[in-house]
Design a protein around this motif. Structure first.
Motif, PDB file in Angstrom:
ATOM      1  N   PRO A   1      -7.577  52.608  60.527  1.00 45.00           N
ATOM      2  CA  PRO A   1      -8.154  51.792  59.457  1.00 45.00           C
ATOM      3  C   PRO A   1      -9.014  52.626  58.533  1.00 45.00           C
ATOM      4  CG  PRO A   1      -8.436  50.746  61.610  1.00 45.00           C
ATOM      5  CD  PRO A   1      -7.968  52.117  61.881  1.00 45.00           C
ATOM      6  N   GLY A   2      -9.057  52.284  57.323  1.00 48.27           N
ATOM      7  CA  GLY A   2      -9.852  53.062  56.372  1.00 48.27           C
ATOM      8  C   GLY A   2      -9.987  52.328  55.040  1.00 48.27           C
ATOM      9  N   THR A   3     -10.779  52.952  54.177  1.00 45.28           N
ATOM     10  CA  THR A   3     -10.954  52.360  52.851  1.00 45.28           C
ATOM     11  C   THR A   3      -9.724  52.672  51.999  1.00 45.28           C
ATOM     12  OG1 THR A   3     -11.924  54.320  51.906  1.00 45.28           O
ATOM     13  CG2 THR A   3     -13.440  52.773  52.976  1.00 45.28           C
ATOM     14  N   LEU A   4      -9.641  51.966  50.883  1.00 49.05           N
ATOM     15  CA  LEU A   4      -8.516  52.195  49.953  1.00 49.05           C
ATOM     16  C   LEU A   4      -8.496  53.649  49.481  1.00 49.05           C
ATOM     17  CD1 LEU A   4      -6.290  50.401  48.919  1.00 49.05           C
ATOM     18  CD2 LEU A   4      -7.679  49.899  46.891  1.00 49.05           C
ATOM     19  N   GLN A   5      -9.735  54.175  49.312  1.00 48.88           N
ATOM     20  CA  GLN A   5      -9.853  55.566  48.863  1.00 48.88           C
ATOM     21  C   GLN A   5      -9.285  56.518  49.898  1.00 48.88           C
ATOM     22  OE1 GLN A   5     -10.803  56.568  45.728  1.00 48.88           O
ATOM     23  NE2 GLN A   5      -9.958  58.492  46.550  1.00 48.88           N
ATOM     24  N   GLU A   6      -9.627  56.252  51.157  1.00 44.95           N
ATOM     25  CA  GLU A   6      -9.151  57.134  52.230  1.00 44.95           C
ATOM     26  C   GLU A   6      -7.624  57.069  52.346  1.00 44.95           C
ATOM     27  OE1 GLU A   6     -13.137  56.870  55.079  1.00 44.95           O
ATOM     28  OE2 GLU A   6     -11.544  55.375  55.244  1.00 44.95           O
TER      29      GLU A   6
ATOM     30  N   ARG B   1       0.311  42.497  52.345  1.00 42.65           N
ATOM     31  CA  ARG B   1      -0.422  41.261  52.557  1.00 42.65           C
ATOM     32  C   ARG B   1       0.538  40.103  52.691  1.00 42.65           C
ATOM     33  NH1 ARG B   1      -5.330  41.729  48.297  1.00 42.65           N
ATOM     34  NH2 ARG B   1      -6.971  42.337  49.770  1.00 42.65           N
ATOM     35  N   GLN B   2       1.546  40.150  51.816  1.00 39.79           N
ATOM     36  CA  GLN B   2       2.530  39.069  51.841  1.00 39.79           C
ATOM     37  C   GLN B   2       3.233  39.033  53.199  1.00 39.79           C
ATOM     38  OE1 GLN B   2       5.720  39.476  49.075  1.00 39.79           O
ATOM     39  NE2 GLN B   2       5.995  37.256  48.874  1.00 39.79           N
ATOM     40  N   LYS B   3       3.449  40.218  53.774  1.00 42.85           N
ATOM     41  CA  LYS B   3       4.092  40.281  55.091  1.00 42.85           C
ATOM     42  C   LYS B   3       3.070  40.051  56.224  1.00 42.85           C
ATOM     43  CE  LYS B   3       7.449  43.753  53.478  1.00 42.85           C
ATOM     44  NZ  LYS B   3       8.657  42.942  53.288  1.00 42.85           N
ATOM     45  N   LYS B   4       1.817  39.782  55.828  1.00 34.60           N
ATOM     46  CA  LYS B   4       0.721  39.563  56.772  1.00 34.60           C
ATOM     47  C   LYS B   4       0.564  40.746  57.722  1.00 34.60           C
ATOM     48  CE  LYS B   4       1.441  34.490  56.846  1.00 34.60           C
ATOM     49  NZ  LYS B   4       1.286  34.376  55.431  1.00 34.60           N
ATOM     50  N   ALA B   5       0.797  41.925  57.215  1.00 30.29           N
ATOM     51  CA  ALA B   5       0.766  43.116  58.050  1.00 30.29           C
ATOM     52  C   ALA B   5      -0.607  43.777  58.062  1.00 30.29           C
ATOM     53  CB  ALA B   5       1.818  44.126  57.554  1.00 30.29           C
ATOM     54  N   ILE B   6      -1.447  43.436  57.097  1.00 29.40           N
ATOM     55  CA  ILE B   6      -2.765  44.076  57.042  1.00 29.40           C
ATOM     56  C   ILE B   6      -3.842  43.033  56.786  1.00 29.40           C
ATOM     57  CG2 ILE B   6      -2.023  46.390  56.292  1.00 29.40           C
ATOM     58  CD1 ILE B   6      -2.594  45.441  53.417  1.00 29.40           C
ATOM     59  N   VAL B   7      -5.069  43.391  57.176  1.00 33.64           N
ATOM     60  CA  VAL B   7      -6.238  42.586  56.801  1.00 33.64           C
ATOM     61  C   VAL B   7      -7.288  43.496  56.209  1.00 33.64           C
ATOM     62  CG1 VAL B   7      -5.998  40.710  58.454  1.00 33.64           C
ATOM     63  CG2 VAL B   7      -7.186  42.806  59.139  1.00 33.64           C
TER      64      VAL B   7
ATOM     65  N   LEU C   1     -14.784  47.921  51.550  1.00 31.36           N
ATOM     66  CA  LEU C   1     -13.668  47.135  52.075  1.00 31.36           C
ATOM     67  C   LEU C   1     -12.846  48.037  52.978  1.00 31.36           C
ATOM     68  CD1 LEU C   1     -12.893  44.203  51.479  1.00 31.36           C
ATOM     69  CD2 LEU C   1     -11.204  45.092  49.875  1.00 31.36           C
ATOM     70  N   GLU C   2     -12.647  47.610  54.244  1.00 25.86           N
ATOM     71  CA  GLU C   2     -11.874  48.445  55.174  1.00 25.86           C
ATOM     72  C   GLU C   2     -10.587  47.721  55.522  1.00 25.86           C
ATOM     73  OE1 GLU C   2     -13.437  50.817  58.931  1.00 25.86           O
ATOM     74  OE2 GLU C   2     -12.454  48.910  59.491  1.00 25.86           O
ATOM     75  N   ILE C   3      -9.477  48.479  55.472  1.00 23.71           N
ATOM     76  CA  ILE C   3      -8.163  47.880  55.693  1.00 23.71           C
ATOM     77  C   ILE C   3      -7.658  48.314  57.056  1.00 23.71           C
ATOM     78  CG2 ILE C   3      -5.811  47.678  54.818  1.00 23.71           C
ATOM     79  CD1 ILE C   3      -7.087  48.541  52.068  1.00 23.71           C
ATOM     80  N   SER C   4      -7.123  47.328  57.799  1.00 22.14           N
ATOM     81  CA  SER C   4      -6.566  47.677  59.111  1.00 22.14           C
ATOM     82  C   SER C   4      -5.307  46.849  59.345  1.00 22.14           C
ATOM     83  CB  SER C   4      -7.595  47.409  60.206  1.00 22.14           C
ATOM     84  OG  SER C   4      -7.956  46.029  60.173  1.00 22.14           O
ATOM     85  N   LEU C   5      -4.553  47.242  60.389  1.00 27.18           N
ATOM     86  CA  LEU C   5      -3.291  46.565  60.701  1.00 27.18           C
ATOM     87  C   LEU C   5      -3.550  45.249  61.429  1.00 27.18           C
ATOM     88  CD1 LEU C   5      -0.975  49.398  62.086  1.00 27.18           C
ATOM     89  CD2 LEU C   5      -0.779  48.178  59.916  1.00 27.18           C
ATOM     90  N   THR C   6      -2.662  44.285  61.203  1.00 25.88           N
ATOM     91  CA  THR C   6      -2.643  43.074  62.008  1.00 25.88           C
ATOM     92  C   THR C   6      -1.635  43.307  63.122  1.00 25.88           C
ATOM     93  OG1 THR C   6      -0.830  42.125  60.768  1.00 25.88           O
ATOM     94  CG2 THR C   6      -3.072  41.656  59.975  1.00 25.88           C
ATOM     95  N   PRO C   7      -1.568  42.427  64.105  1.00 23.21           N
ATOM     96  CA  PRO C   7      -0.527  42.593  65.147  1.00 23.21           C
ATOM     97  C   PRO C   7       0.870  42.544  64.524  1.00 23.21           C
ATOM     98  CG  PRO C   7      -2.157  40.938  65.776  1.00 23.21           C
ATOM     99  CD  PRO C   7      -2.514  41.345  64.410  1.00 23.21           C
TER     100      PRO C   7
END
Lengths: 552, 508
Positions: B90-95, B115-121, B128-134
């Motif tokens: 998980p990381g920021t958009l910049q990273e 997002r549409q595939k509900k693959a990330i939150v 803002l930190e982005i990470s994977l969903t199950p």
């Protein structure tokens, strides 16, 4: 040739017979005149210059009527004595003769006046060479007081109102102001005195050969009787001209009256309408025509031409101007016989054919150059000075035409290459490469020939293409020389039309035989060319003479 | 041609195609099967079609092709895949941007798609930190439908796309330059029934020789083999060789006729004194033809020399009073100055006069074909230069009928057997005539020029004796223009190379 227009109905009436137009057309051709147009209204025809007697409707119908057999033979004209005379008092050396006569009892209408004016004008233009050989005048008789004199006066003392002018002018003023004066003034303008006809009351009738007086020299529909005169340098021309005029008026219904014309040393009775004679042997006629005509046949044929044949002599009417030699009679017999009735024959004249050596050489050379893939051009002998000099970036002498009506063609070419540059210039839209040659005559001043102009046959050859170089043209020259059995060395030379260092010449006995090279870009530009061109010019006359000498 | 003959005409490429052809086959498939270039296939298929070996069914179809980005992503993977892989940590958009090197636009697209595939939150921490969903974890191990689509063989026709794939296509089409749909011609090549027979007649390639070479000849390796049969009826490109100008072809032909008739050729200058051009031909010095508007006069040298005195004296005499000819003459004072004026010859009759002046014995027959000049403004129906065919026959026994005979035979040989003669006038001939010939196709008479018997006033001063001389000077530019259907006389001198090349040969 003078073109005249006749009324078809009038000609038909004079023939006394309604002739179908196609028949009339065919006969007009075969009598010896060039028919331009014929329809129900008009006949437009060119009269040959040797037949001025056919310039009027009456004269034309007279000839045609005899030719078509309607009234063959010589037409007779009765001449009565008028008892009047004209004195030739004083004349110019260049305008020494006058003849005069009278025709009475005319009934004129518009159409007849038109025909009289037409024949008078056409006679003056053609038979009298634009009045240089004579001028003609017609006057209403009732305005004239006899006797008349033909004399000369200083121009500023000649005062009268010329035809269609609104005021009285003197002789000089007529020449400078009146349209007819301006047109014909050159004939007399250098003379100290001008010719005039003056009647017994001192009225000026006219100033020949320029113009009549408006007051006493204009015929109208009310004119019944007329006075005719002709003046000029050649008496023979004048008598024939006045005979043609007088007989035309007689055919219109007039009666001819003679006048006495008194010169210092002789008296003439005018008109002199008695027929002339010329001896013509039947043997001569048949020899020239390849015919076996009998005397009576010759007589019949000559009658068809408005003549007669009596005692071995052709009888010739006084209005025929063209009979100079018995040969002219033979032609009239042939025309009457009909050119269409002679069968063409090839005589058994054995001769041996021979081409001109030069023409044959030129032809051989041209056919040989075809083998190199060159296309032959055919250009004018006339060109302009720019093409021969500045457009070729060089100077050259040339011979100019004095009076060319085409300003782009006022010089005869002195060399041939510029003509071919012109050809390339006209072909920039066509496929490359372009290989063109011409063999033609060039002209230079030279006191040797009779005319003072040397004419030389030259060959020019141009090769335009993006890859062409000096080598190409040298190869062509080499190929020509080898095939002529000549070994002519090529030396570097300087010629302003070629790129320096890429121009060469070949000499034969020290004289320039040929030059060749790559054309300078400046020259290409002046001919609007953007393709490299190599060129050769060779003196064909020189190499031909050289070869002939060797063969001998 | 039968199937065997056609089989023998096949080129190497045609054979390759025919061999590979399964019925029917798209051009693209043929390309893959034969390895030939596009142009090679197109040309060979066209030949095969012309030989009726194949039938080509051509349809316009909507097809899907890969765009520039499509080609790229097929190699590097879609941006959202690279994004997805990067967010395993998980990381920021910049990273993520730093580690994937995706452009900001690609980042935005990837964000939206995942997002549409509900693959990330996205969780808000300091940033803002982005990470994977199950769901995202699961997607790491399987292809996106978009990826599956891009793996297809392009170009794709619409019919090859299933209903399930359509939304995928639509979403890809919305993205920049990934897939593009366009209308193209699709060509399906069918083997015809005839083609099948041709195919069965086809020999092995090594048994058919394409080009005959020195090696083949020397080695004799052609024996037992056949040469590929050419279509000799096919059109070939035009070639251009050298050629005589058509006017000169006609001139040569006319010269040939006179030579056949036993005439000798005359030659002489174009620049001539008025003496030869007019006076020796009994043309009076005040004759209108001598006026400036009709004749070219030279500016310099304006005058030439007159010939020998005796001849000049007798010409003067016939003009003035007929001399010894029995003629009345023109009755005027003849001027030597007028006779000295240089002109461009107005007729080749000059040459006849000069020939007569030199002639010592007869019978004699002479001709010339040459250029003459008249001072005329250039337009479509007027030229200042023209060709004249001149001839004279000198013999004590010739007459008018013979004149007609020579003209008749000349024009018959020029292709005009129907000829007529009309009276005419020239100062130097009597029994003057105008020659017209009838054009059999155009059904009209062409006026070609004049002829006659030289007047005694011409012959006696030149020849010294009153011998009949038949003479003609007939134009034949009219014959040339008629032959070549030229309506503008200037085209005789235009030298358009294309037209010169295309003009047929002068054949009569």
């Amino acid at each position: 040739m003078p073109k005249v227009t006749f009324k078809t109905a009038m000609v038909q009436k004079l023939l006394g017979k309604k002739i179908p137009l196609d028949k009339l057309q065919e006969r007009i051709f075969m009598i010896g005149s060039d028919l331009d147009r014929i329809d129900e209204q008009e006949i437009e025809v060119e009269i040959f210059p040797n037949r001025p007697d056919m310039l009027s409707e009456q004269g034309f119908a007279r000839a045609l009527s005899a030719f078509m057999g309607i009234s063959p033979g010589i037409r007779q004209y009765a001449v009565k004595k008028s008892g009047e005379h004209c004195t030739v008092e004083k004349t110019l050396k260049m305008w020494p003769y006058a003849v005069t006569c009278i025709v009475k009892g005319l009934s004129l209408d518009d159409e007849k006046i038109r025909d009289i004016i037409q024949v008078q004008e056409k006679l003056a233009v053609t038979f009298c060479r634009n009045r240089k050989k004579g001028g003609l005048g017609i006057y209403p008789l009732d305005k004239i007081h006899f006797p008349i004199k033909f004399t000369t006066m200083p121009p500023d003392q000649i005062k009268f109102r010329p035809l269609e002018a609104d005021q009285i002018l003197n002789g000089r003023q007529i020449l400078s102001r009146h349209p007819t004066g301006k047109k014909y003034g050159h004939i007399i303008e250098e003379q100290k005195e001008f010719p005039v006809f003056i009647d017994s009351q001192g009225s000026v009738l006219s100033m020949p050969p320029i113009i009549n007086s408006h007051d006493v020299g204009k015929i109208t529909e009310s004119t019944k009787d007329v006075f005719l005169e002709a003046t000029g340098p050649d008496l023979n021309t004048l008598t024939v001209a006045i005979n043609i005029l007088a007989t035309t008026l007689a055919d219109m219904g007039g009666q001819i009256y003679s006048m006495e014309v008194r010169y210092a040393d002789r008296k003439l009775i005018i008109p002199e309408l008695s027929s002339g004679e010329m001896k013509v042997e039947p043997e001569y006629v048949n020899r020239m025509l390849g015919t076996e005509l009998k005397v009576h046949e010759i007589k019949e044929l000559l009658q068809r031409m408005g003549m007669n044949y009596v005692n071995g002599k052709a009888v010739i009417p006084a209005y025929r101007a063209d009979i100079l030699h018995p040969f002219d009679i033979v032609e009239d017999i042939a025309i009457a016989f009909g050119y269409e009735n002679f069968t063409p024959v090839i005589p058994k004249v054995a001769t041996i054919a021979q081409q001109s050596a030069m023409e044959s050489f030129k032809s051989t050379l041209a056919n040989f150059l075809i083998g190199l893939g060159f296309v032959e051009a055919n250009t004018y002998h006339l060109t302009n000075a720019q093409s021969l000099t500045s457009r070729m970036n060089t100077v050259a002498s040339y011979i100019s035409i004095d009076n060319s009506v085409n300003e782009n063609f006022d010089v005869v070419r002195s060399w041939l290459l510029p003509s071919l540059m012109g050809v390339l210039s006209e072909n920039t839209h066509n496929e490359l490469p372009q290989k063109v040659f011409e063999i033609g005559r060039c002209f230079t001043e030279d006191s040797g020939p009779e005319s003072g102009v040397r004419e030389t046959e030259k060959l020019a050859l141009v090769w335009a293409g993006n890859e062409v170089t000096f080598t190409d043209i040298k190869q062509v020259f080499g190929w020509i020389c080898r095939n002529l059995g000549e070994d002519v060395p090529v030396r570097e030379s300087l010629h302003m039309s070629f790129i320096p260092g890429r121009a060469a010449e070949a000499r034969l006995g020290g004289k320039m035989l040929a030059m060749m090279g790559e054309i300078r870009p400046e020259v290409l530009e002046s001919w609007q060319l953007s393709t490299p061109v190599v060129a050769l010019e060779l003196n064909v006359s020189m190499i031909h003479e050289h070869i002939q000498n060797k063969l001998r | 041609m039968d199937a065997q003959n056609v089989a023998e005409t096949l080129t190497l490429n045609e054979r390759k195609i025919l061999k590979a052809l399964s019925n029917p086959m798209l051009i693209g498939a043929i390309q893959r099967a034969t390895g030939l270039q596009d142009v090679e296939i197109n040309r060979a298929v066209m030949w095969l079609k012309n030989k009726k070996v194949v039938h080509v069914d051509e349809q316009v179809k909507d097809i899907i092709v890969l765009g520039k980005n499509g080609e790229l992503y097929r190699k590097t993977g879609l941006p959202e895949r690279r994004f997805l892989q990067a967010v395993q940590t998980p990381g920021t958009l910049q990273e993520i941007s730093d580690s994937t090197k995706l452009s900001s636009q690609e980042l935005q697209i990837s964000l939206g798609a995942l997002r549409q595939k509900k693959a990330i939150v996205a969780k808000r921490k300091a940033e803002l930190e982005i990470s994977l969903t199950p769901e995202g974890e699961k997607l790491l191990k399987q292809d996106f439908p978009e990826e599956l689509f891009l793996k297809k063989q392009f170009p794709l026709s619409l019919s090859e796309i299933s209903a399930k794939e359509l939304p995928v296509l639509e979403s890809l089409k919305r993205r920049k330059d990934i897939v593009v749909s366009s209308a193209v011609k699709v060509r399906n090549v069918f083997l015809t029934e005839f083609g099948k027979r041709v195919k069965s007649e086809m020999k092995d390639a090594q048994d058919v020789l394409e080009k005959l070479t020195p090696q083949i000849i020397k080695s004799g390796s052609y024996q037992g083999k056949s040469f590929r049969r050419y279509d000799v009826e096919a059109s070939v490109p035009d070639i251009f060789a050298g050629k005589r100008h058509f006017v000169n072809q006609a001139v040569s032909y006319a010269r040939q006729i006179w030579l056949e008739l036993g005439f000798k050729e005359m030659e002489g200058p174009i620049v001539s004194t008025g003496f030869w051009n007019f006076d020796a031909l009994f043309t009076a010095q005040d004759h209108p033809v001598r006026e400036m508007q009709d004749t070219f006069y030279l500016k310099s040298p304006a005058k030439g020399r007159l010939p020998d005195k005796k001849l000049v004296a007798s010409v003067k005499a016939v003009h003035e009073h007929g001399g010894n000819t029995g003629s009345l003459g023109w009755r005027y004072n003849w001027s030597p100055e007028e006779a000295e004026k240089n002109v461009l010859r107005t007729h080749t009759t000059v040459l006849s006069a000069q020939t007569l002046a030199k002639l010592k014995e007869w019978p004699a027959k002479y001709f010339s074909v040459g250029k003459c000049f008249r001072n005329e403004a250039l337009d479509w129906s007027h030229l200042f230069e023209f060709n004249q065919s001149e001839g004279i026959v000198v013999d004590k026994d010739v007459n008018f009928k013979h004149l007609l005979g020579y003209l008749k035979i000349f024009f018959t040989k020029m292709g005009y057997p129907k000829i007529r003669f009309r009276p005419a006038y020239f100062p130097y001939t009597e029994l003057s005539l105008e020659v017209d010939v009838f054009h059999p196709v155009q059904k009209k008479w062409l006026e070609l020029g004049g002829a006659g018997i030289f007047r005694p006033e011409v012959v006696e001063p030149l020849l010294g004796e009153p011998v009949p001389v038949l003479a003609w000077g007939v134009g034949f530019d009219r014959v040339i223009t008629t032959y070549y259907s030229i309506t503008d006389l200037r085209d005789l001198y235009k030298n358009d190379i294309k037209k010169t090349r295309e003009a047929r040969l002068w054949l009569e």
